[in-house]
Design a protein around this motif. Structure first.
Motif, PDB file in Angstrom:
ATOM      1  N   ASP A 268       1.505   8.288  -7.880  1.00 21.20           N
ATOM      2  CA  ASP A 268       0.337   9.177  -7.873  1.00 21.20           C
ATOM      3  C   ASP A 268      -0.939   8.407  -8.208  1.00 21.20           C
ATOM      4  N   ALA A 269      -0.840   7.493  -9.175  1.00 22.47           N
ATOM      5  CA  ALA A 269      -2.006   6.700  -9.558  1.00 22.47           C
ATOM      6  C   ALA A 269      -2.447   5.789  -8.417  1.00 22.47           C
ATOM      7  N   ALA A 270      -1.477   5.236  -7.689  1.00 26.87           N
ATOM      8  CA  ALA A 270      -1.792   4.370  -6.548  1.00 26.87           C
ATOM      9  C   ALA A 270      -2.490   5.163  -5.448  1.00 26.87           C
ATOM     10  N   THR A 271      -1.975   6.365  -5.173  1.00 30.64           N
ATOM     11  CA  THR A 271      -2.585   7.230  -4.149  1.00 30.64           C
ATOM     12  C   THR A 271      -4.008   7.610  -4.546  1.00 30.64           C
ATOM     13  N   GLU A 272      -4.193   7.965  -5.823  1.00 32.51           N
ATOM     14  CA  GLU A 272      -5.524   8.337  -6.308  1.00 32.51           C
ATOM     15  C   GLU A 272      -6.499   7.162  -6.206  1.00 32.51           C
TER      16      GLU A 272
ATOM     17  N   SER B  44     -11.442   0.420   6.933  1.00 34.40           N
ATOM     18  CA  SER B  44     -10.299   0.522   7.845  1.00 34.40           C
ATOM     19  C   SER B  44      -9.111  -0.309   7.355  1.00 34.40           C
ATOM     20  N   LEU B  45      -9.401  -1.374   6.585  1.00 42.40           N
ATOM     21  CA  LEU B  45      -8.323  -2.227   6.069  1.00 42.40           C
ATOM     22  C   LEU B  45      -7.668  -1.663   4.814  1.00 42.40           C
ATOM     23  N   LEU B  46      -8.317  -0.670   4.190  1.00 43.76           N
ATOM     24  CA  LEU B  46      -7.787  -0.114   2.942  1.00 43.76           C
ATOM     25  C   LEU B  46      -6.387   0.473   3.094  1.00 43.76           C
ATOM     26  N   SER B  47      -6.098   0.970   4.301  1.00 47.81           N
ATOM     27  CA  SER B  47      -4.774   1.574   4.514  1.00 47.81           C
ATOM     28  C   SER B  47      -3.663   0.528   4.372  1.00 47.81           C
ATOM     29  N   ASN B  48      -4.019  -0.752   4.582  1.00 47.45           N
ATOM     30  CA  ASN B  48      -3.032  -1.829   4.460  1.00 47.45           C
ATOM     31  C   ASN B  48      -3.135  -2.564   3.120  1.00 47.45           C
ATOM     32  N   ALA B  49      -4.049  -2.123   2.258  1.00 52.09           N
ATOM     33  CA  ALA B  49      -4.211  -2.779   0.958  1.00 52.09           C
ATOM     34  C   ALA B  49      -2.972  -2.543   0.098  1.00 52.09           C
ATOM     35  N   LYS B  50      -2.591  -3.559  -0.640  1.00 53.87           N
ATOM     36  CA  LYS B  50      -1.400  -3.447  -1.488  1.00 53.87           C
ATOM     37  C   LYS B  50      -1.783  -2.817  -2.833  1.00 53.87           C
ATOM     38  N   ILE B  51      -1.942  -1.512  -2.799  1.00 56.15           N
ATOM     39  CA  ILE B  51      -2.215  -0.729  -4.009  1.00 56.15           C
ATOM     40  C   ILE B  51      -0.993   0.149  -4.230  1.00 56.15           C
ATOM     41  N   SER B  52      -0.159  -0.224  -5.193  1.00 55.66           N
ATOM     42  CA  SER B  52       1.128   0.462  -5.348  1.00 55.66           C
ATOM     43  C   SER B  52       1.697   0.178  -6.721  1.00 55.66           C
ATOM     44  N   THR B  53       2.873   0.760  -6.981  1.00 55.40           N
ATOM     45  CA  THR B  53       3.596   0.432  -8.223  1.00 55.40           C
ATOM     46  C   THR B  53       4.185  -0.967  -8.072  1.00 55.40           C
ATOM     47  N   ILE B  54       4.573  -1.577  -9.184  1.00 54.33           N
ATOM     48  CA  ILE B  54       5.154  -2.914  -9.130  1.00 54.33           C
ATOM     49  C   ILE B  54       6.469  -2.895  -8.347  1.00 54.33           C
ATOM     50  N   HIS B  55       7.218  -1.791  -8.445  1.00 48.42           N
ATOM     51  CA  HIS B  55       8.483  -1.695  -7.714  1.00 48.42           C
ATOM     52  C   HIS B  55       8.242  -1.677  -6.199  1.00 48.42           C
ATOM     53  N   ALA B  56       7.249  -0.883  -5.772  1.00 47.76           N
ATOM     54  CA  ALA B  56       6.941  -0.798  -4.346  1.00 47.76           C
ATOM     55  C   ALA B  56       6.417  -2.134  -3.821  1.00 47.76           C
ATOM     56  N   PHE B  57       5.589  -2.805  -4.623  1.00 49.32           N
ATOM     57  CA  PHE B  57       5.049  -4.103  -4.209  1.00 49.32           C
ATOM     58  C   PHE B  57       6.172  -5.128  -4.027  1.00 49.32           C
ATOM     59  N   CYS B  58       7.072  -5.203  -5.006  1.00 53.93           N
ATOM     60  CA  CYS B  58       8.189  -6.151  -4.925  1.00 53.93           C
ATOM     61  C   CYS B  58       9.113  -5.817  -3.753  1.00 53.93           C
ATOM     62  N   PHE B  59       9.321  -4.527  -3.514  1.00 51.65           N
ATOM     63  CA  PHE B  59      10.157  -4.091  -2.389  1.00 51.65           C
ATOM     64  C   PHE B  59       9.570  -4.587  -1.077  1.00 51.65           C
ATOM     65  N   ASP B  60       8.267  -4.370  -0.883  1.00 53.81           N
ATOM     66  CA  ASP B  60       7.606  -4.814   0.348  1.00 53.81           C
ATOM     67  C   ASP B  60       7.606  -6.335   0.469  1.00 53.81           C
ATOM     68  N   LEU B  61       7.398  -7.015  -0.647  1.00 56.35           N
ATOM     69  CA  LEU B  61       7.357  -8.478  -0.640  1.00 56.35           C
ATOM     70  C   LEU B  61       8.698  -9.053  -0.186  1.00 56.35           C
TER      71      LEU B  61
END
Length: 299
Positions: free
Chosen positions: A60-64, A102-119
């Motif tokens: 929720d914090a990442a979305t906000e 337009s690039l914000l949609s691809n910005a890595k703003i997420s929880t640490i778990h989501a970031f590590c998952f994507d990485l």
């Protein structure tokens, strides 16, 4: 918005690590959003929006955060488009902000778990994992931990039998599961630390010291507790209370020997505790490591 000097410093400081600590509702998120906006809107030191990493505690914090940033870009773009000043710098800023939004949609703003998952997913081949991997549920994670631990303990028991026997004999009263639980508990505590490896290195160093202040403290506390236990167990009134309690549950014969069936056992246990206490008080670290659980099993 009227920023405090500390908030302005947090927004404008560059090229250094920084910690912002403040109470709930004091504007930390607003400060971070404006700090990000100033970095991303700087046309002299350009940073693309899809090159930043922002880690939050919750989804929720990442979305906000993304929503606030997008709103900030949109408001600034509207303001620039309505401005009477349309010089080269303004047009360059407008084009840059439009691209950044337009690039914000691809910005890595997420929880640490989501970031590590994507990485890991984006680099699955280099990480040597299946591209179909997924995050384990809490229940599954516990099962995997125990299976991995059992595999490690089996290998340890085969390759270092003497040390394994020492661990099991000293730490297990009923079965091997007790050692597993101790290791899992330590692992859980270590994972809560910022630098678990340093903690393990320090513990290993302490265990090798001949005169360890920490070990001396542990032994001192244990001996004090043991002395208290012995004193309580030796107390005549407490023994009488224990006997009376037994009599209330199960009436005993009047014969003295049969009336106090646990008296001899209690006396033997007290004697064993005193013996072990003396051993611990005068033992070296090496001798303590060799002290068997059998030496302190009383019942």
């Amino acid at each position: 918005m009227n920023w405090t000097p500390e908030q302005l410093k947090a927004i404008q400081t560059r090229n250094t690590s920084m910690i912002v600590s403040a109470s709930a509702g004091s504007g930390k998120t607003a400060v971070l959003v404006n700090r990000l906006f100033e970095i991303l809107s700087d046309i002299e030191h350009k940073v693309k929006a899809d090159n930043i990493i922002v880690v939050t505690f919750t989804n929720d914090a990442a979305t906000e955060m993304k929503q606030r940033l997008t709103k900030k870009f949109s408001e600034t773009l509207d303001m620039l488009s309505q401005s009477q000043q349309q010089d080269k710098n303004s047009l360059e800023l407008y084009d840059w902000l439009l691209k950044q939004r337009s690039l914000l949609s691809n910005a890595k703003i997420s929880t640490i778990h989501a970031f590590c998952f994507d990485l890991i997913r984006e680099n699955a081949e280099e990480c040597k994992v299946s591209a179909q991997f997924k995050i384990a549920e809490s229940g599954q994670e516990d099962v995997y931990h125990r299976k991995a631990l059992q595999t490690v303990l089996e290998k340890f028991s085969r390759e270092r039998k003497q040390e394994a026997d020492l661990l099991f004999s000293n730490l297990c009263k009923k079965n091997d599961k007790e050692l597993e639980q101790i290791i899992l508990s330590i692992d859980n505590d270590l994972n809560s630390l910022t630098f678990p490896d340093k903690c393990l290195e320090q513990a290993e160093k302490i265990s090798k010291e001949k005169n360890s202040v920490l070990l001396d403290s542990i032994i001192k506390n244990f001996c004090e507790d043991a002395e208290t236990a012995i004193a309580l167990a030796s107390n005549q009134k407490i023994q009488e209370i224990a006997v009376n309690a037994v009599e209330l549950v199960s009436p005993l014969p009047k014969n003295h020997a049969e009336q106090y069936p646990y008296a001899n056992t209690l006396a033997n246990d007290i004697e064993k505790m005193q013996t072990v206490l003396q051993k611990i008080k005068h033992a070296s670290i090496t001798e303590l490591a060799k002290l068997k659980m059998a030496d302190i099993k009383f019942m």
